[in-house]
Write an enzyme that holds these catalytic residues in place. Sequence first.
Site, PDB file in Angstrom:
ATOM      1  N   ASP A   1       1.971  26.419   6.246  1.00 23.98           N
ATOM      2  CA  ASP A   1       2.349  25.087   6.292  1.00 23.98           C
ATOM      3  C   ASP A   1       1.229  23.892   6.189  1.00 23.98           C
ATOM      4  O   ASP A   1       1.482  23.011   5.267  1.00 23.98           O
ATOM      5  CB  ASP A   1       3.020  24.707   7.708  1.00 23.98           C
ATOM      6  CG  ASP A   1       4.389  25.642   7.998  1.00 23.98           C
ATOM      7  OD1 ASP A   1       4.841  26.313   6.773  1.00 23.98           O
ATOM      8  OD2 ASP A   1       5.001  25.799   9.070  1.00 23.98           O
TER       9      ASP A   1
ATOM     10  N   GLU B   1      -2.189  23.470  15.935  1.00 24.10           N
ATOM     11  CA  GLU B   1      -0.922  24.189  16.229  1.00 24.10           C
ATOM     12  C   GLU B   1      -1.198  25.446  16.872  1.00 24.10           C
ATOM     13  O   GLU B   1      -0.629  25.853  17.931  1.00 24.10           O
ATOM     14  CB  GLU B   1      -0.152  24.101  14.530  1.00 24.10           C
ATOM     15  CG  GLU B   1       0.965  25.211  15.064  1.00 24.10           C
ATOM     16  CD  GLU B   1       2.319  24.377  13.913  1.00 24.10           C
ATOM     17  OE1 GLU B   1       1.970  23.262  13.355  1.00 24.10           O
ATOM     18  OE2 GLU B   1       3.109  24.977  13.649  1.00 24.10           O
TER      19      GLU B   1
ATOM     20  N   SER C   1       8.814  21.714   8.015  1.00 21.65           N
ATOM     21  CA  SER C   1       7.310  21.751   8.607  1.00 21.65           C
ATOM     22  C   SER C   1       6.791  19.984   8.854  1.00 21.65           C
ATOM     23  O   SER C   1       5.855  19.603   8.539  1.00 21.65           O
ATOM     24  CB  SER C   1       6.264  21.957   7.301  1.00 21.65           C
ATOM     25  OG  SER C   1       5.340  22.585   8.031  1.00 21.65           O
TER      26      SER C   1
ATOM     27  N   GLY D   1      11.830  19.378  13.220  1.00 14.37           N
ATOM     28  CA  GLY D   1      12.229  20.702  13.371  1.00 14.37           C
ATOM     29  C   GLY D   1      13.454  21.189  12.458  1.00 14.37           C
ATOM     30  O   GLY D   1      14.092  22.160  12.779  1.00 14.37           O
TER      31      GLY D   1
ATOM     32  N   SER E   1       4.311   7.656  18.481  1.00 13.96           N
ATOM     33  CA  SER E   1       5.250   8.175  17.568  1.00 13.96           C
ATOM     34  C   SER E   1       6.335   7.131  17.407  1.00 13.96           C
ATOM     35  O   SER E   1       7.157   6.669  18.221  1.00 13.96           O
ATOM     36  CB  SER E   1       5.909   9.357  17.987  1.00 13.96           C
ATOM     37  OG  SER E   1       7.145   9.596  17.145  1.00 13.96           O
TER      38      SER E   1
ATOM     39  N   GLY F   1      12.844  22.472   9.494  1.00 11.46           N
ATOM     40  CA  GLY F   1      12.522  23.820   9.078  1.00 11.46           C
ATOM     41  C   GLY F   1      11.466  23.129   7.695  1.00 11.46           C
ATOM     42  O   GLY F   1      11.165  23.791   6.862  1.00 11.46           O
TER      43      GLY F   1
ATOM     44  N   HIS G   1       8.477  35.494   5.159  1.00 16.89           N
ATOM     45  CA  HIS G   1       8.037  36.765   6.354  1.00 16.89           C
ATOM     46  C   HIS G   1       7.093  37.592   5.488  1.00 16.89           C
ATOM     47  O   HIS G   1       6.740  38.821   5.889  1.00 16.89           O
ATOM     48  CB  HIS G   1       9.112  37.611   6.681  1.00 16.89           C
ATOM     49  CG  HIS G   1      10.006  36.661   7.787  1.00 16.89           C
ATOM     50  ND1 HIS G   1      10.103  36.720   9.142  1.00 16.89           N
ATOM     51  CD2 HIS G   1      11.028  36.049   7.521  1.00 16.89           C
ATOM     52  CE1 HIS G   1      10.711  35.950   9.676  1.00 16.89           C
ATOM     53  NE2 HIS G   1      11.545  35.394   8.734  1.00 16.89           N
ATOM     54  N   THR G   2       6.386  36.916   4.612  1.00 15.50           N
ATOM     55  CA  THR G   2       5.229  37.656   3.789  1.00 15.50           C
ATOM     56  C   THR G   2       3.918  37.274   4.257  1.00 15.50           C
ATOM     57  O   THR G   2       2.865  38.037   4.345  1.00 15.50           O
ATOM     58  CB  THR G   2       4.961  37.388   2.486  1.00 15.50           C
ATOM     59  OG1 THR G   2       5.362  36.218   2.174  1.00 15.50           O
ATOM     60  CG2 THR G   2       6.419  38.160   1.758  1.00 15.50           C
ATOM     61  N   ASP G   3       3.942  35.975   4.931  1.00 16.32           N
ATOM     62  CA  ASP G   3       2.468  35.342   5.527  1.00 16.32           C
ATOM     63  C   ASP G   3       1.869  36.349   6.284  1.00 16.32           C
ATOM     64  O   ASP G   3       0.643  36.441   6.296  1.00 16.32           O
ATOM     65  CB  ASP G   3       2.818  33.941   5.986  1.00 16.32           C
ATOM     66  CG  ASP G   3       3.745  33.858   7.472  1.00 16.32           C
ATOM     67  OD1 ASP G   3       4.324  34.959   7.359  1.00 16.32           O
ATOM     68  OD2 ASP G   3       3.814  32.815   7.760  1.00 16.32           O
TER      69      ASP G   3
HETATM   70  P1  ADP Z   1       9.056  21.813  11.813  1.00 19.31           P
HETATM   71  O1  ADP Z   1       7.512  21.849  11.596  1.00 19.31           O
HETATM   72  O2  ADP Z   1       9.768  22.911  11.060  1.00 19.31           O
HETATM   73  O3  ADP Z   1       9.658  20.634  11.420  1.00 19.31           O
HETATM   74  P2  ADP Z   1       8.348  22.626  14.504  1.00 19.31           P
HETATM   75  O4  ADP Z   1       8.978  22.924  15.804  1.00 19.31           O
HETATM   76  O5  ADP Z   1       7.152  23.452  13.978  1.00 19.31           O
HETATM   77  O6  ADP Z   1       9.285  22.178  13.352  1.00 19.31           O
HETATM   78  O7  ADP Z   1       7.724  21.066  14.663  1.00 19.31           O
HETATM   79  C1  ADP Z   1       8.604  20.092  15.071  1.00 19.31           C
HETATM   80  C2  ADP Z   1       7.864  19.158  16.171  1.00 19.31           C
HETATM   81  O8  ADP Z   1       6.799  18.538  15.826  1.00 19.31           O
HETATM   82  C3  ADP Z   1       8.728  18.439  16.948  1.00 19.31           C
HETATM   83  O9  ADP Z   1       9.642  18.959  17.973  1.00 19.31           O
HETATM   84  C4  ADP Z   1       7.752  17.290  17.529  1.00 19.31           C
HETATM   85  O10 ADP Z   1       7.231  17.846  18.748  1.00 19.31           O
HETATM   86  C5  ADP Z   1       6.933  17.328  16.463  1.00 19.31           C
HETATM   87  N1  ADP Z   1       6.854  16.076  15.715  1.00 19.31           N
HETATM   88  C6  ADP Z   1       7.144  16.194  14.324  1.00 19.31           C
HETATM   89  N2  ADP Z   1       7.278  14.675  13.638  1.00 19.31           N
HETATM   90  C7  ADP Z   1       7.180  13.994  14.830  1.00 19.31           C
HETATM   91  C8  ADP Z   1       7.314  12.671  14.944  1.00 19.31           C
HETATM   92  N3  ADP Z   1       7.640  11.877  13.708  1.00 19.31           N
HETATM   93  N4  ADP Z   1       6.903  12.082  16.161  1.00 19.31           N
HETATM   94  C9  ADP Z   1       6.639  13.074  17.091  1.00 19.31           C
HETATM   95  N5  ADP Z   1       6.700  14.369  17.205  1.00 19.31           N
HETATM   96  C10 ADP Z   1       7.006  15.094  15.930  1.00 19.31           C
HETATM   97 MG    MG Z   2       6.353  23.270  12.033  1.00 18.74          MG
END
Ligand code: ADP
Ligand code: MG
Length: 366
Positions: free
Chosen positions: A153, A141, A107, A103, A52, A105, A19-21
Site C-alpha cells: 500500500d 502501520e 488504502s 476503510g 482530521s 479498500g 494474497h501474493t504479498d
Molecule cells: P483502507 O486503508 O483500506 O481505507 P484501513 O482500515 O487500513 O482501510 O484504514 C482506514 C483507517 O484509516 C480509518 O479507520 C481511520 O482510522 C484512518 N483514516 C483514513 N483516512 C482518514 C481521515 N481522512 N481522517 C482520519 N482518519 C483516517
Molecule cells: Mg489500509
Amino acid sequence: MTEPALGTSPGRVNLVGEHTDYNDGFVLPIALGHVARVEATPRDDGRVLISSAQLGESVELEELSPGPRAWWGYVAGVLWALRQRGHALGGVDLALDSAVPLGGGLSSSAAIECATALALDALAGLGLSPAELAEVAQAAENDFMGVPTGPMDQRASLWCTTDHALLLDCRTLTPEQVPFALPDDLVLALVDTRSPHVLADGHYAQRRRACASAAEALGVRALRDVTPADLPAALSRLTDDEQVRRVRHVVTENARVLDAVAALEAGDWASFGRILTASHASMRDDYEITVPTVDLAVETALACGALGARMTGGGFGGTVIALLPVGSLDSFADALGAAYAERGFAAPGLSTTRAAAGGIELSAAR
Ligand code: ADP
Ligand code: MG
C-alpha cells in the site's frame, strides 16, 4: 517561523496479485485520483497536534508510544518512526484532509501515512529516499499501530506514476513501472460493492497460516518459489485438499501478474482482461475469499461486454474492477443496479479511474 510544508499522496487499487504479498510474490497496483493532504506546521512548545477534516476531530499528544491507537496513530506513527530512525523532529501541527474513502479498500490509511511522511520530509529537509519514505510510512502501520499489513500500500501510494501500474516484487521490494495508459475506447470501472468485511480478519489469518505451512511442507522459503512448472508435483505432495487449492491460487496468481505485465507491455488489453477474470475465478474457487455481492458485480460486468473483471483487495467484499468498452458503461450501470436490487443487496457505487500520480510524482510536480 518556518513555513508549513505540504505532503500529498493518493489511494490505490490493485489490478492483479491478491494474497501474493505475504508469499513474497508480485502485485500490480495503480494510484487513484483521490489524494490525502497533510499540512505540517512546526510548533515551538514541542507538542504534536493532529487533526482530521473528515472526522472533524483533533488530538494533542505530549509523547508518542506505539500500541493500538485511534485514527490519529497512522499520522503520529510516521513522526514516531522518523524519530526512531534518529531524525530530530520537534513539535508540529499535522492537519489532515483526505479524499480517499475511509476503510473502502482503496488504502486510505497508506495515503495519510505517505502524505505525512512527505510533509515531514519537506518540513525538516530530510531528503529521504523513495525507499525510506515507504519504510517510515509502513512502520507507522505495522510497528506503531500494530496492523500486520504487507508492503504494497505505501509503495503504491508513493511510487506509482501517471499512466503506469507498479509491478512490485514483494520479496526484494524492487519496483518496475509498467505502461497503463487506457486507450480512448476503454474504461476501468470501480464498483463499491458496499459489503461489510464480516469475519475477514479470521479468514485472512487462516490463509496466511495455510500458505506458511504449505511452504514449509514443500521445503521452500515462500510459495513464490514454486513456479507454474513445479505446481503439479508440488500439489501431489500436499495431502490436504484445502491446502492444495490455496497453493494453486497463490502460484497461478503470481504467474498471472507476470502475464498481465507482458500483456500490458504488448498493449494487449484483451489478454489483460482475460487475466483479470481468471484471477477472480481463482479467488472464488481456490482461495474462497469472494462473496455473492462481488461475484454478482463480476458476472454482470462480463455479461455487459467487459474484457475482464475481478474483485480487488483482501476479499469478503470491497471493490470490483472491470475493464469495459466506453460504450458499455451506461448499460453496465443499469444492469448492476438492477441485479443488486433484484437480490436485495444495497445499491452499489460505480466510478471510473485511470492510473494517476503517486505521492513522489505529485510532490516533484509542485
Ligand atoms: P483502507 O486503508 O483500506 O481505507 P484501513 O482500515 O487500513 O482501510 O484504514 C482506514 C483507517 O484509516 C480509518 O479507520 C481511520 O482510522 C484512518 N483514516 C483514513 N483516512 C482518514 C481521515 N481522512 N481522517 C482520519 N482518519 C483516517
Ligand atoms: Mg489500509
